[in-house]
Scaffold this active site. Sequence first.
Site, mmCIF file in Angstrom:
data_model
loop_
_atom_site.group_PDB
_atom_site.id
_atom_site.type_symbol
_atom_site.label_atom_id
_atom_site.label_comp_id
_atom_site.label_asym_id
_atom_site.label_seq_id
_atom_site.Cartn_x
_atom_site.Cartn_y
_atom_site.Cartn_z
ATOM 1 C CG HIS A 17 -1.913 -1.034 1.375
ATOM 2 N ND1 HIS A 17 -1.979 -1.880 2.449
ATOM 3 C CD2 HIS A 17 -2.928 -1.394 0.560
ATOM 4 C CE1 HIS A 17 -3.001 -2.715 2.296
ATOM 5 N NE2 HIS A 17 -3.587 -2.451 1.158
ATOM 6 C CE LYS A 41 -12.541 -9.228 1.455
ATOM 7 N NZ LYS A 41 -11.164 -9.377 1.098
ATOM 8 N NE ARG A 90 -2.764 -6.893 -4.685
ATOM 9 C CZ ARG A 90 -3.574 -7.006 -3.656
ATOM 10 N NH1 ARG A 90 -3.083 -7.253 -2.464
ATOM 11 N NH2 ARG A 90 -4.861 -6.892 -3.803
ATOM 12 C CB SER A 128 -4.199 -6.814 4.323
ATOM 13 O OG SER A 128 -3.794 -5.571 3.833
HETATM 14 P P1 ADP Z 1 -5.920 -5.999 0.309
HETATM 15 O O1 ADP Z 1 -6.509 -6.872 1.374
HETATM 16 O O2 ADP Z 1 -5.942 -6.650 -1.054
HETATM 17 O O3 ADP Z 1 -4.597 -5.430 0.684
HETATM 18 P P2 ADP Z 1 -7.205 -3.341 0.408
HETATM 19 O O4 ADP Z 1 -8.661 -3.063 0.365
HETATM 20 O O5 ADP Z 1 -6.512 -2.934 1.656
HETATM 21 O O6 ADP Z 1 -7.021 -4.879 0.114
HETATM 22 O O7 ADP Z 1 -6.486 -2.695 -0.834
HETATM 23 C C1 ADP Z 1 -6.670 -1.379 -1.207
HETATM 24 C C2 ADP Z 1 -6.015 -1.169 -2.539
HETATM 25 O O8 ADP Z 1 -4.618 -1.424 -2.423
HETATM 26 C C3 ADP Z 1 -6.476 -2.098 -3.665
HETATM 27 O O9 ADP Z 1 -6.461 -1.365 -4.868
HETATM 28 C C4 ADP Z 1 -5.435 -3.169 -3.697
HETATM 29 O O10 ADP Z 1 -5.335 -3.773 -4.978
HETATM 30 C C5 ADP Z 1 -4.196 -2.370 -3.388
HETATM 31 N N1 ADP Z 1 -3.115 -3.167 -2.825
HETATM 32 C C6 ADP Z 1 -3.140 -3.966 -1.752
HETATM 33 N N2 ADP Z 1 -1.950 -4.573 -1.559
HETATM 34 C C7 ADP Z 1 -1.148 -4.136 -2.566
HETATM 35 C C8 ADP Z 1 0.192 -4.418 -2.975
HETATM 36 N N3 ADP Z 1 0.959 -5.285 -2.318
HETATM 37 N N4 ADP Z 1 0.658 -3.797 -4.056
HETATM 38 C C9 ADP Z 1 -0.134 -2.951 -4.753
HETATM 39 N N5 ADP Z 1 -1.390 -2.660 -4.460
HETATM 40 C C10 ADP Z 1 -1.902 -3.234 -3.384
#
Ligand code: ADP
Length: 163
Positions: A17, A41, A90, A128
């Site tokens: 993130h 969720k 990703r 996450s």
């Molecule tokens: P996640 O559980 O997949 O991390 P989030 O709702 O927290 O879900 O993700 C928010 C945004 O950040 C989404 O667009 C997700 O694709 C992106 N994201 C999450 N992890 C990564 C990563 N490792 N690299 C790039 N983008 C990410």
Amino acid sequence: MKKVIYPGMFDPVTYGHIDIIKRARELFDEVVITVAKNPVKTCLFSINERIEMIRESVKGLDRVNVDSFDGLVVEHAKAIGAVGIIRGLRAISDFDYEFQMALMNRKLDEKITTIFLMPHEKYTYLNSTIVRHLAEFGGDVKCFVPEFVCNKLKDKFPLFYRK
Ligand code: ADP
């Protein structure tokens, strides 16, 4: 003054993130990280904990702010004057869902553009959910999340804490 929002659950925030936040900051004047209050969720961390962990993780970065929302992302973007929505891509597995969301959001508001950014390759496998599972079973998560988040995970999982 171009402002974008970066919405998500951030349960918890990871280096993946943070990589996306830094890239967005290079392109736009302000990045607002918008934490979902009531995600579909169930989250491990409360809304206040998720916000606190992000604030701590981005505290050295100017032009990056954190807020929260309940409801439609496009409505929130409009309300705070953002021109676009940042999403991280990703792998191919993200694409289908993200594509549908982006098209739906565009249908809801033509003026709010979704912008996809790719993280550094080393974060393409990181999410996450994996971090939570690793911590739950005592795995070492310090190369995936900032130290502050690592300590919060320790508090949640006594098994991890003993390590
Ligand atoms: P996640 O559980 O997949 O991390 P989030 O709702 O927290 O879900 O993700 C928010 C945004 O950040 C989404 O667009 C997700 O694709 C992106 N994201 C999450 N992890 C990564 C990563 N490792 N690299 C790039 N983008 C990410």
